[in-house]
Design a protein around this motif. Structure first.
Motif, PDB file in Angstrom:
ATOM      1  N   THR A  31      57.704  38.259   7.360  1.00 59.71           N
ATOM      2  CA  THR A  31      56.935  39.589   7.767  1.00 59.71           C
ATOM      3  C   THR A  31      55.722  39.491   8.743  1.00 59.71           C
ATOM      4  OG1 THR A  31      55.542  39.157   5.771  1.00 59.71           O
ATOM      5  CG2 THR A  31      57.509  40.421   5.346  1.00 59.71           C
ATOM      6  N   LYS A  73      57.755  43.584  14.043  1.00 62.72           N
ATOM      7  CA  LYS A  73      57.529  44.971  14.204  1.00 62.72           C
ATOM      8  C   LYS A  73      57.891  45.662  13.039  1.00 62.72           C
ATOM      9  CE  LYS A  73      57.053  44.851  19.088  1.00 62.72           C
ATOM     10  NZ  LYS A  73      57.462  45.492  20.385  1.00 62.72           N
ATOM     11  N   LYS A  74      57.443  46.909  12.467  1.00 66.25           N
ATOM     12  CA  LYS A  74      57.588  47.582  11.480  1.00 66.25           C
ATOM     13  C   LYS A  74      59.132  48.007  11.372  1.00 66.25           C
ATOM     14  CE  LYS A  74      55.896  51.552   8.657  1.00 66.25           C
ATOM     15  NZ  LYS A  74      55.089  52.650   8.548  1.00 66.25           N
ATOM     16  N   GLU A  75      59.483  48.529  12.620  1.00 63.32           N
ATOM     17  CA  GLU A  75      60.890  48.956  12.718  1.00 63.32           C
ATOM     18  C   GLU A  75      61.920  47.663  12.560  1.00 63.32           C
ATOM     19  OE1 GLU A  75      59.114  49.141  16.864  1.00 63.32           O
ATOM     20  OE2 GLU A  75      58.487  49.448  14.802  1.00 63.32           O
ATOM     21  N   ASP A  76      61.687  46.754  13.067  1.00 67.24           N
ATOM     22  CA  ASP A  76      62.355  45.471  13.077  1.00 67.24           C
ATOM     23  C   ASP A  76      62.447  44.851  11.587  1.00 67.24           C
ATOM     24  OD1 ASP A  76      62.927  45.624  16.025  1.00 67.24           O
ATOM     25  OD2 ASP A  76      61.325  44.206  16.250  1.00 67.24           O
ATOM     26  N   LYS A  86      62.190  46.636   8.794  1.00 70.43           N
ATOM     27  CA  LYS A  86      63.007  47.466   8.009  1.00 70.43           C
ATOM     28  C   LYS A  86      64.403  47.297   8.491  1.00 70.43           C
ATOM     29  CE  LYS A  86      63.166  52.085   6.049  1.00 70.43           C
ATOM     30  NZ  LYS A  86      62.321  53.489   5.972  1.00 70.43           N
ATOM     31  N   ASP A  87      64.769  47.205   9.747  1.00 67.93           N
ATOM     32  CA  ASP A  87      66.112  46.921   9.988  1.00 67.93           C
ATOM     33  C   ASP A  87      66.798  45.661   9.463  1.00 67.93           C
ATOM     34  OD1 ASP A  87      66.287  49.030  11.660  1.00 67.93           O
ATOM     35  OD2 ASP A  87      66.201  48.408  13.715  1.00 67.93           O
ATOM     36  N   GLU A 123      67.394  46.072   5.693  1.00 70.27           N
ATOM     37  CA  GLU A 123      68.675  46.922   5.482  1.00 70.27           C
ATOM     38  C   GLU A 123      69.752  46.020   5.745  1.00 70.27           C
ATOM     39  OE1 GLU A 123      68.000  50.399   7.438  1.00 70.27           O
ATOM     40  OE2 GLU A 123      66.652  51.297   6.287  1.00 70.27           O
ATOM     41  N   THR A 158      67.869  48.028   0.558  1.00 69.06           N
ATOM     42  CA  THR A 158      67.645  49.563   0.834  1.00 69.06           C
ATOM     43  C   THR A 158      66.586  50.371   0.194  1.00 69.06           C
ATOM     44  OG1 THR A 158      69.659  50.016  -0.092  1.00 69.06           O
ATOM     45  CG2 THR A 158      69.662  49.422   2.437  1.00 69.06           C
ATOM     46  N   LEU A 162      56.723  50.676   3.950  1.00 66.60           N
ATOM     47  CA  LEU A 162      57.933  50.997   4.630  1.00 66.60           C
ATOM     48  C   LEU A 162      58.771  52.151   3.928  1.00 66.60           C
ATOM     49  CD1 LEU A 162      59.326  47.329   5.599  1.00 66.60           C
ATOM     50  CD2 LEU A 162      58.173  48.959   7.222  1.00 66.60           C
TER      51      LEU A 162
END
Length: 450
Positions: free
Chosen positions: A91, A95-98, A100-101, A104, A109, A134
Motif C-alpha cells: 500500500t 495510488k488510491k485508484e490503483d 483499489k483495482d 478487486e 471487494t 477506500l
C-alpha cells in the motif's frame, strides 16, 4: 453529588454500550465516543467461515511468510487455507485508484466481509484503516492471528511446497554474515548476479560477495539454446560450484536468474535458490551493496556426472512427443499477442504464430515483461493464482508439462515456479518458438484457438 451521580450514570451506560457493540473498543475523547479498534473474529468463528463466498480472508504479512517462511515465531509456516495475500507494504507506493483495482483483482471487494490477519497484530489495524478509506465497511480483524492458528495443528494451512528455494533479502544477509539461516544445509554457498553481457548493472552495485554470471556462459547463438553439457560443467567449475553448493541467484530481471537456475538444476546442482523480487527487493530492504568486482574461485570437480537431471530440459524431438501425449502439455509462456500470431515478439525472430497444439501458460504484455507471474513489487505472484491461470488452459500437476517461450528465459521462470509448487513432471523446451519456427515442416497455428 448530582454531578458525581451523572458521571457515574454515564460511565455505567458507556460500559453497557461497549458490551453490546461486541468487538468495537471505545474511548472518550473531548466528551465524544471514538472507535479505537476494529471488529474482531475469533478462531472458532473464522474456522467456520472458511470457504464462504461472502468472506475473503486476507494475509497482510510479507510474501515470504505467506509462502512458508516462519519469521515471527510461528509454529507452522504458510498461510490460512484459502487466504489471499495482500502485504501491507504494497500500500506504500500505489495510488488510491490503483490500490483499489489491485484489491478487486484479487477478490477483495467491498461487497464481501474482509477478514484481516497477521502474526503479532501490528499490521491488520493499519490495513483496516486503509480499506475504510477506500469505502470498505465490512471488515473484521483476526486478532489471535497466526500465533494461535498455526499453533493448532487441526486448523488448515497451506504453503508453497518448496518455499525455501525462494529466498528473501534478510535470509541472504544472514548467510553473508556467517550465520546459519533456516533451511541452509551448511555446505558452502555462492551468490550470483545473473544478466546478459559484461555486468554493467553489477558494477554499479550488487549484493556483497556476489559474482557476476554472464548468460553467454549458459547459452549460445544462433538459437540461444543451452551450451553443451561439457561447457555447462566447465562453467560450473569455473564459478566454484559443486553439486552440493547452495547457489543463490538474482538480478534485476528474474527471468535471467531463472534461466541460470534451470540449467544448473539440469546439471545437478541440488540447492538452487532465487531471491524473490531480485535486486529491487534487496535495495528496498535497505541492505548494504558493494561495487567491488568479485572473482569466482574455481573448483576441480563438480562431484557427479553432468547432466544429473536431463529430464529438466528437452529438445524438439521430446517436444513433439509431448504434443502427441494426451497426458502432457506443451505450454507457451508468451504474450497473448505472440500466442495468436499478431507478433513474433522479437526483432530477430521473423515467423509469427504458435506451435500447433501448444496451450497458453500466460506471460505478460511483451517478451520482456511477466506481469501474469509477478506482484506489483516484482516478487512471485501468489502461486494459487498462477496455478489457476494454468488450470484454465488444462495445465495441471498430474500431467507432464514442458514450458517454452521464444528462447528460454520466460519458460525458465514458469518452470521454476512449478518446481516451487512441487510439480515433479516439468521441463523447459529449450529451442522454443525460435527453433520450432525455423523448420517449415513443423506445424504452426495462428489466431485464437477454437
Amino acid at each position: 453529588m448530582k454531578k458525581r451521580g451523572k458521571i457515574l450514570s454515564f460511565m455505567i451506560l458507556l460500559l453497557i454500550f461497549t458490551a453490546f457493540t461486541g468487538c468495537k473498543a471505545k474511548t472518550i475523547e473531548s466528551g465524544q465516543i471514538t472507535e479505537t479498534a476494529e471488529r474482531t473474529i475469533s478462531t472458532k468463528e473464522l474456522s467456520e467461515k472458511l470457504g464462504s463466498p461472502e468472506f475473503v480472508v486476507v494475509d497482510v504479512r510479507s510474501e515470504a511468510q505467506y509462502n512458508g517462511w516462519k519469521l515471527e515465531g510461528e509454529v507452522r509456516g504458510g498461510h490460512i487455507r484459502g487466504a489471499v495475500d495482500f502485504p501491507l507494504s504494497w500500500t506504500n507506493d500505489l495510488k488510491k485508484e490503483d490500490l483499489k483495482d489491485l484489491l478487486e483483482s484479487k477478490g477483495i471487494t467491498a461487497d464481501k466481509t474482509v477478514v484481516l490477519y497477521d502474526t503479532l497484530g501490528d499490521k491488520s489495524p493499519a490495513m483496516a484503516e486503509i480499506l475504510k478509506g477506500l469505502g470498505y465497511e465490512n471488515i473484521l480483524v483476526y486478532e489471535a492471528g497466526m500465533m494461535e492458528w498455526a499453533g493448532n495443528d487441526t486448523l488448515p494451512m497451506d504453503k508453497l511446497a518448496n518455499y525455501e528455494k525462494l529466498v528473501y533479502p534478510e535470509w541472504i544477509n544472514a548467510l553473508i554474515k556467517g550465520e546459519n539461516p533456516d533451511t541452509y544445509p551448511g555446505k558452502g554457498y555462492k551468490i550470483f548476479e545473473v544478466s546478459w553481457g559484461e555486468g554493467k548493472e553489477y558494477k554499479e552495485g550488487h549484493i556483497p560477495g556476489a559474482v557476476h554470471l554472464d548468460t553467454n556462459e549458459l547459452e549460445e547463438e544462433p538459437l540461444w539454446n543451452r551450451v553443451s553439457d561439457k561447457d555447462i560443467e566447465k562453467m560450473l567449475l569455473r564459478n566454484g560450484i559443486t553439486y552440493d553448493t547452495t547457489v543463490v541467484l538474482y538480478g534485476s530481471d528474474t527471468t535471467a536468474a531463472a534461466r541460470a537456475a534451470s540449467i544448473m538444476m539440469y546439471a545437478g546442482v541440488e540447492d538452487v535458490r532465487i531471491l524473490n523480487g531480485g535486486f529491487g527487493a534487496w535495495t528496498e530492504a535497505g541492505l548494504d551493496i558493494e561495487t567491488e568486482v568479485q572473482s569466482p574461485v574455481p573448483v576441480e570437480a563438480f562431484g557427479i556426472a553432468v547432466p544429473a537431471h536431463p529430464e529438466y530440459i528437452i529438445d524438439t524431438k521430446e517436444a513433439k512427443e509431448i504434443l502427441a501425449d494426451e497426458n502432457a502439455e506443451l505450454a507457451s509462456v508468451r504474450s497473448w499477442e505472440e500466442y495468436i500470431g499478431e507478433t513474433s515478439g522479437y526483432t530477430y525472430i521473423k515467423p509469427k504464430g504458435r506451435i500447433a497444439g501448444a496451450t497458453w501458460a500466460h506471460a505478460g504484455s511483451d517478451p520482456y515483461h511477466m506481469e501474469d507471474y509477478r506482484n506489483v513489487n516484482n516478487t512471485m505472484r501468489n502461486y494459487h493464482e498462477i496455478a489457476k491461470n494454468w488450470e484454465d488452459w488444462d495445465i495441471t500437476s498430474d500431467k507432464k508439462v514442458a514450458f517454452f517461450c521464444g528462447t528460454g528465459w520466460r519458460a525458465s521462470e514458469a518452470f521454476f515456479d512449478a518446481y516451487l509448487m512441487g510439480w515433479d513432471k516439468i521441463a523447459v523446451y529449450d529451442g522454443g518458438w525460435y527453433e520450432w519456427s525455423m523448420d517449415e515442416a513443423n506445424p504452426v497455428e495462428t489466431g485464437e484457438p477454437k
